[in-house]
Design a protein around this motif. Sequence first.
Motif, mmCIF file in Angstrom:
data_model
loop_
_atom_site.group_PDB
_atom_site.id
_atom_site.type_symbol
_atom_site.label_atom_id
_atom_site.label_comp_id
_atom_site.label_asym_id
_atom_site.label_seq_id
_atom_site.Cartn_x
_atom_site.Cartn_y
_atom_site.Cartn_z
ATOM 1 N N VAL A 151 35.556 46.601 47.033
ATOM 2 C CA VAL A 151 34.423 46.872 46.156
ATOM 3 C C VAL A 151 33.366 45.800 46.408
ATOM 4 C CG1 VAL A 151 33.617 47.114 43.785
ATOM 5 C CG2 VAL A 151 35.927 47.898 44.404
ATOM 6 N N LEU A 152 32.143 46.240 46.607
ATOM 7 C CA LEU A 152 31.013 45.332 46.760
ATOM 8 C C LEU A 152 30.191 45.362 45.487
ATOM 9 C CD1 LEU A 152 29.009 43.577 48.441
ATOM 10 C CD2 LEU A 152 27.954 45.731 49.168
ATOM 11 N N VAL A 153 29.984 44.215 44.882
ATOM 12 C CA VAL A 153 29.124 44.105 43.702
ATOM 13 C C VAL A 153 27.843 43.415 44.130
ATOM 14 C CG1 VAL A 153 28.859 43.180 41.381
ATOM 15 C CG2 VAL A 153 31.104 43.989 42.151
ATOM 16 N N ILE A 154 26.719 44.091 43.926
ATOM 17 C CA ILE A 154 25.417 43.550 44.331
ATOM 18 C C ILE A 154 24.705 43.078 43.071
ATOM 19 C CG2 ILE A 154 23.269 44.009 45.549
ATOM 20 C CD1 ILE A 154 24.649 46.365 46.919
ATOM 21 N N GLY A 155 24.700 41.765 42.868
ATOM 22 C CA GLY A 155 24.067 41.188 41.685
ATOM 23 C C GLY A 155 25.069 40.384 40.887
ATOM 24 N N GLY A 156 24.679 39.144 40.533
ATOM 25 C CA GLY A 156 25.586 38.242 39.844
ATOM 26 C C GLY A 156 25.184 37.941 38.419
ATOM 27 N N GLY A 157 24.611 38.931 37.727
ATOM 28 C CA GLY A 157 24.345 38.776 36.302
ATOM 29 C C GLY A 157 25.578 39.130 35.489
ATOM 30 N N LEU A 158 25.384 39.381 34.185
ATOM 31 C CA LEU A 158 26.523 39.671 33.315
ATOM 32 C C LEU A 158 27.302 40.899 33.766
ATOM 33 C CD1 LEU A 158 25.164 38.928 29.738
ATOM 34 C CD2 LEU A 158 27.030 37.776 30.891
ATOM 35 N N ILE A 159 26.605 42.008 34.014
ATOM 36 C CA ILE A 159 27.302 43.236 34.392
ATOM 37 C C ILE A 159 28.012 43.056 35.725
ATOM 38 C CG2 ILE A 159 27.036 45.666 34.991
ATOM 39 C CD1 ILE A 159 26.755 45.113 32.040
ATOM 40 N N GLY A 160 27.335 42.467 36.709
ATOM 41 C CA GLY A 160 27.956 42.265 38.005
ATOM 42 C C GLY A 160 29.214 41.428 37.910
ATOM 43 N N CYS A 161 29.153 40.345 37.151
ATOM 44 C CA CYS A 161 30.316 39.474 37.006
ATOM 45 C C CYS A 161 31.446 40.163 36.254
ATOM 46 C CB CYS A 161 29.918 38.181 36.297
ATOM 47 S SG CYS A 161 28.945 37.043 37.319
ATOM 48 N N GLU A 162 31.103 40.949 35.232
ATOM 49 C CA GLU A 162 32.145 41.661 34.487
ATOM 50 C C GLU A 162 32.813 42.724 35.343
ATOM 51 O OE1 GLU A 162 30.280 40.992 30.004
ATOM 52 O OE2 GLU A 162 30.208 42.982 30.909
ATOM 53 N N ALA A 187 20.672 33.124 33.614
ATOM 54 C CA ALA A 187 20.947 33.082 32.177
ATOM 55 C C ALA A 187 21.455 31.726 31.718
ATOM 56 C CB ALA A 187 21.970 34.155 31.808
ATOM 57 N N LEU A 188 22.301 31.078 32.528
ATOM 58 C CA LEU A 188 22.977 29.863 32.094
ATOM 59 C C LEU A 188 22.594 28.625 32.895
ATOM 60 C CD1 LEU A 188 26.577 31.298 31.551
ATOM 61 C CD2 LEU A 188 24.646 31.269 29.960
ATOM 62 N N GLY A 189 21.864 28.810 33.994
ATOM 63 C CA GLY A 189 21.514 27.686 34.837
ATOM 64 C C GLY A 189 22.543 27.475 35.936
ATOM 65 N N ARG A 190 22.131 26.728 36.955
ATOM 66 C CA ARG A 190 22.999 26.559 38.124
ATOM 67 C C ARG A 190 24.271 25.779 37.787
ATOM 68 N NH1 ARG A 190 21.164 24.622 44.191
ATOM 69 N NH2 ARG A 190 23.268 24.635 45.111
ATOM 70 N N TYR A 191 24.169 24.759 36.944
ATOM 71 C CA TYR A 191 25.324 23.916 36.649
ATOM 72 C C TYR A 191 26.462 24.750 36.060
ATOM 73 C CZ TYR A 191 28.016 19.977 34.751
ATOM 74 O OH TYR A 191 29.013 19.085 34.457
ATOM 75 N N ILE A 192 26.162 25.496 35.003
ATOM 76 C CA ILE A 192 27.197 26.312 34.357
ATOM 77 C C ILE A 192 27.555 27.503 35.244
ATOM 78 C CG2 ILE A 192 27.822 27.634 32.306
ATOM 79 C CD1 ILE A 192 27.501 24.609 31.870
ATOM 80 N N GLY A 193 26.551 28.063 35.923
ATOM 81 C CA GLY A 193 26.811 29.192 36.806
ATOM 82 C C GLY A 193 27.812 28.861 37.903
ATOM 83 N N GLU A 194 27.710 27.648 38.452
ATOM 84 C CA GLU A 194 28.653 27.248 39.498
ATOM 85 C C GLU A 194 30.075 27.107 38.948
ATOM 86 O OE1 GLU A 194 26.928 23.745 41.183
ATOM 87 O OE2 GLU A 194 25.723 24.895 42.641
ATOM 88 N N ILE A 195 30.184 26.674 37.705
ATOM 89 C CA ILE A 195 31.508 26.569 37.083
ATOM 90 C C ILE A 195 32.113 27.957 36.891
ATOM 91 C CG2 ILE A 195 32.735 25.876 34.985
ATOM 92 C CD1 ILE A 195 30.584 23.655 34.684
ATOM 93 N N ILE A 196 31.304 28.891 36.373
ATOM 94 C CA ILE A 196 31.793 30.261 36.192
ATOM 95 C C ILE A 196 32.132 30.880 37.548
ATOM 96 C CG2 ILE A 196 31.249 32.542 35.292
ATOM 97 C CD1 ILE A 196 31.574 30.359 33.153
ATOM 98 N N GLY A 197 31.293 30.609 38.546
ATOM 99 C CA GLY A 197 31.570 31.117 39.888
ATOM 100 C C GLY A 197 32.900 30.619 40.421
ATOM 101 N N ALA A 198 33.201 29.340 40.178
ATOM 102 C CA ALA A 198 34.482 28.787 40.626
ATOM 103 C C ALA A 198 35.646 29.482 39.941
ATOM 104 C CB ALA A 198 34.511 27.286 40.352
ATOM 105 N N MET A 199 35.468 29.838 38.679
ATOM 106 C CA MET A 199 36.528 30.554 37.957
ATOM 107 C C MET A 199 36.770 31.926 38.571
ATOM 108 S SD MET A 199 35.620 29.635 33.997
ATOM 109 C CE MET A 199 35.832 27.969 33.345
ATOM 110 N N HIS A 200 35.684 32.611 38.939
ATOM 111 C CA HIS A 200 35.830 33.913 39.606
ATOM 112 C C HIS A 200 36.526 33.748 40.957
ATOM 113 C CE1 HIS A 200 33.763 36.829 37.048
ATOM 114 N NE2 HIS A 200 32.870 35.880 36.761
#
Length: 425
Positions: A151-162, A187-200
């Motif tokens: 599955v390819l998800v295009i876009g890393g906002g809330l819906i894309g991440c969910e 939505a959250l800035g790069r600092y928090i976004g990178e943390i959420i990205g690491a969790m994914h």
Amino acid sequence: MGSNSPVRAVVVVGAGLAALRGAEAMRQAGYTGSLTIIGDESYRPYDRPSLSKHVLTGHISADATTLPSSLDGDVDWRLGSPAARLDRAAQVVHLADGSALSYDRLLIATGTRARPWPNPHERKLAGVHSLRCRDDAVALRAALVARPKRVLVIGGGLIGCEVASACRHLGLPVTLVQPGPAPLGRALGRYIGEIIGAMHKVRGVELRLGAEVEWLEDADGRLVRAHLADGTAIEADVAVTALGAVRNTEWLAGSGLSFDAGGVDCDADGHALDVDGRPDLAIAAAGDVARFPHPLYGGRRIAVEHWGHAVAQGVHAGRVLAGDKPERGYAALPAFWSGQAGVTIKSVGLTDGADAMTIAHGDPAAGRFLALYGRAGRCIAAVSVDCGRWLPAYAALIAENAPFPPKGAATDRAGPLKILASGLT
């Protein structure tokens, strides 16, 4: 009804959460006349946040998302045909099926739709999906049950991440392509976004950051791969285009109301404004489509696409139209939540324009923390990750326009708070 003229007919354009709660508020305020609710879909109002979470994972079915309601049978539901034109002079709403409805009061709650993939041919390919409505969720759920190779998800906002999180819950290979440096960065800035990205990433989501999909390739009308701007390609048989939302305002062309792609302009009470900035006291707007001045943000007009906001503003607008005017203009604090990457993210306030932030509770390395955002020396937003019990205290600081960094706030830090760049652009 508290009006100088009798109100015999109320029309609600839109059949989502804000529309439903607005209609209920009118009845609760004592309005007993004709009430018509117009919706472009054939379904009664339903819970959209469930679509990208529980419906995709199969925990609930799409037809189980219908919202509870206090409305009785004295409502005329006009579903399956959207509003096409508004004639304010005649106080008539024209529908796409050719019918017309007269109103004494009108609630505009048309919400948003998914922003489409820009290439018309590619977005019609088998395997290419967007996610906004019930039918979208049913179609995407069926595609995921079929066990696609990727599955390819295009876009890393809330819906894309969910969606990416739901795919991993189902054990499916998934790649998320995001033009920015981090998921949820806007939505959250790069600092928090990178943390959420690491969790994914830990949960198996392949992240392609700073990348853009240029075109989608098909074989016999079915998606087979996506080509990126850097010359690479991703093999995928299902793609979800999560490119944000488009507000449904086009039907207001020629109405004389002040609107654009960013929403319908309203005053502090929720009345829609005309092109000269005057409120039309017969019309209010609520939910995703309403752009209103918020006192916490310098009176700047904002439009908020969050569940709790749709409820609160829908109720406010319904009371206004019913003549039960609240003492103050609408000023509820924006809030949202999201379940993804195995954590619950909750937010209050708006991070827009934040020039600093701090970790006030917890530890990002442990996956449980609360971040507080400031702008020009004031608290404007807070985001918690599996740390929601602290959020109300910071919501109070934001509502008070308290100084940032906060003085004397209950944090779990022994020394002064470390001030960080917000990472918001």
